[in-house]
Design a protein around this motif. Sequence first.
Motif, mmCIF file in Angstrom:
data_model
loop_
_atom_site.group_PDB
_atom_site.id
_atom_site.type_symbol
_atom_site.label_atom_id
_atom_site.label_comp_id
_atom_site.label_asym_id
_atom_site.label_seq_id
_atom_site.Cartn_x
_atom_site.Cartn_y
_atom_site.Cartn_z
ATOM 1 N N GLU A 180 83.684 29.577 -33.616
ATOM 2 C CA GLU A 180 83.645 28.625 -32.388
ATOM 3 C C GLU A 180 83.436 27.272 -33.181
ATOM 4 O O GLU A 180 82.631 26.421 -32.433
ATOM 5 C CB GLU A 180 82.441 28.807 -31.506
ATOM 6 C CG GLU A 180 82.463 30.212 -30.600
ATOM 7 C CD GLU A 180 81.486 30.500 -29.885
ATOM 8 O OE1 GLU A 180 80.584 29.483 -29.464
ATOM 9 O OE2 GLU A 180 81.388 31.358 -29.036
ATOM 10 N N ASP A 236 86.043 29.118 -20.361
ATOM 11 C CA ASP A 236 86.789 29.464 -21.552
ATOM 12 C C ASP A 236 87.596 30.752 -21.265
ATOM 13 O O ASP A 236 87.647 31.556 -20.385
ATOM 14 C CB ASP A 236 85.461 30.211 -22.380
ATOM 15 C CG ASP A 236 84.526 29.136 -22.971
ATOM 16 O OD1 ASP A 236 84.985 27.926 -22.746
ATOM 17 O OD2 ASP A 236 83.570 29.607 -23.390
ATOM 18 N N LYS A 241 89.188 31.246 -29.395
ATOM 19 C CA LYS A 241 88.577 30.509 -27.953
ATOM 20 C C LYS A 241 89.160 29.350 -27.404
ATOM 21 O O LYS A 241 89.632 28.361 -28.288
ATOM 22 C CB LYS A 241 87.183 30.529 -28.107
ATOM 23 C CG LYS A 241 86.467 29.842 -26.745
ATOM 24 C CD LYS A 241 85.017 29.723 -26.851
ATOM 25 C CE LYS A 241 84.184 30.898 -26.844
ATOM 26 N NZ LYS A 241 82.716 30.782 -26.700
ATOM 27 N N TYR A 266 89.004 33.302 -23.891
ATOM 28 C CA TYR A 266 88.483 33.779 -25.201
ATOM 29 C C TYR A 266 89.066 35.248 -25.453
ATOM 30 O O TYR A 266 89.339 35.828 -24.775
ATOM 31 C CB TYR A 266 86.985 33.795 -25.542
ATOM 32 C CG TYR A 266 86.451 34.911 -24.457
ATOM 33 C CD1 TYR A 266 85.972 36.016 -24.999
ATOM 34 C CD2 TYR A 266 85.927 34.405 -23.424
ATOM 35 C CE1 TYR A 266 85.338 36.831 -24.333
ATOM 36 C CE2 TYR A 266 85.513 35.372 -22.383
ATOM 37 C CZ TYR A 266 85.078 36.517 -22.921
ATOM 38 O OH TYR A 266 84.380 37.688 -22.112
ATOM 39 N N SER A 281 88.074 26.308 -25.112
ATOM 40 C CA SER A 281 87.207 25.681 -24.322
ATOM 41 C C SER A 281 87.694 24.456 -23.393
ATOM 42 O O SER A 281 87.999 23.550 -23.915
ATOM 43 C CB SER A 281 85.850 25.552 -25.071
ATOM 44 O OG SER A 281 84.755 25.116 -24.208
#
Length: 524
Positions: free
Chosen positions: A46, A143, A93, A145, A95
């Motif tokens: 992340e 998100d 991911k 992911y 975001s």
Amino acid sequence: MAREFQRGHKAKISDLTAGTDLYVGVQISGPGLTFDISCFGLDADERLSDDRYFIFFNQPKSPEDSIQLLGAQSGDTESFRVTLDQIPSQIQKLSFTATIDGDGQMSQIAPGYLRIVAGGEEVARYSFDGSEFSTERAVMVGDLYLKDVWRFAAVGQGFDGGLEALLRNFGGEVAEEEPTPEAAPQPGVPAQSQAPAFAPPPQPAAPAPSFGAPPAPAPAPTAPAAPAPAPAAPTSPQTFTPPGQTFTPPGAPPAGQYAPPGAPAGQFSPPGAVPGQFAPPGAPGAFPGQAQPFGGGTQLAPVPPEANVRVVLTKYAEAPVGDRWTEQNANLVRATLTKDAPILAKQGSMVAYQGDIDFAHKGSGLLGKLTGALTGQGMSLMRCTGNGEVFLADEASRVFVIRLQGEQLYTSAQGVLAFDETLETEVRRIEGAGLPGGGFFSMLFSGTGAVVVKTRGVPVVLPVGAATYVDGNAVIAWSAGAQAVTTTSLRLRRSGYARQTTEAVNLQFRGAPGNFVVVQPFEV
């Protein structure tokens, strides 16, 4: 009809649509507020390990065009096109965030949403409003992911520090850059721009869009011998400029068209769309121009001291849901419940829950009560039903989710934290002479579902050989193909087992290659 999400809810993209070409729209507004809406492409940790995957005003697309900034349209403040099957494997991911540019706080925003459109149909919507926030200046809205498959999570998590602190939180850097003096525009000569291929045919009344590759800067005109003093250059704002990119000042439209690999030049049609058009519900005839680039010539406000609290706590945020069972961390598991799929858990193991959940005591039956009276291996269960999420733990023990697909698994009673009610359970006795109750009792799980086992410390998984012996108090689980028999430790001193005051009892496992036994480094 779009599926409505609440904060904390998650779902597989494949449960929403069969397509991988998605339109993501964010609508957010507030009186006197201006917003920067961005997408961070993060790695497995992340972190923004590759600056090229920070998609914002000054960098409207990723290198392979899998993530593109489209601009305001269809009532959305900002929109993106995401092609999931073209995103490189290191990006785990996406975001989507919204930050306030200037003064203000998220508690002032009007009702907004994040929505996903696929094939011209809205398939998911997460709605939010200012009552969910306080003094935050940024919010991580949602998100996309990757966990085995691509999934969507409605996040709605506020962040105090604004875009600069959010960028630093993800591991990015805000660079200082001197603005390049621009040549004065010629009066009456409009800037040239082209309509992108990923858009409806341009209409005369609509302004031409402006995203694509930045044009080469025009050469500066030769200065006269005694020029008038030029206007002072604006104060250098803190702007993020990825390596190899050129800062595009306000009002300088880039040129060029986008055509994804394999698409005919000048047009692109996602699945289910009319050729040459990408039209989510209510889309206008042409894309409006983009908003001001990040920074906008205004110095960002300093990060408030309380932002440090958010920065510290962000790494402990709720993990995205993998499926029905998610290991939140090494000591905590989360179960996502629906009304038609309850679970059974050790009584007293609930540490938190969200949603409408009912907890009811469920006895382990006459055989279970008898087993508990004879061996001390009985367990009290609670039945968890409803819609929401339940967090389970037991004295900070390590937890592991074991998923059965028409298989069988033996466990010790003290090693079970929770399991799906759809699984068939049976108490089995392992024969042994001279033992309390005539043997050692275990639980057999069969069918399709998940069993959450718990251990004190990090366990070891041993392959079953010709002579594999395990202390009866340390065994947690074993494969159904392994034969277990109890035996007393005739050849070992009692001091070979911790805290033994009577004759030690262990289990001998035998079986074909491929069988296993799970052992914890702790005496019950």
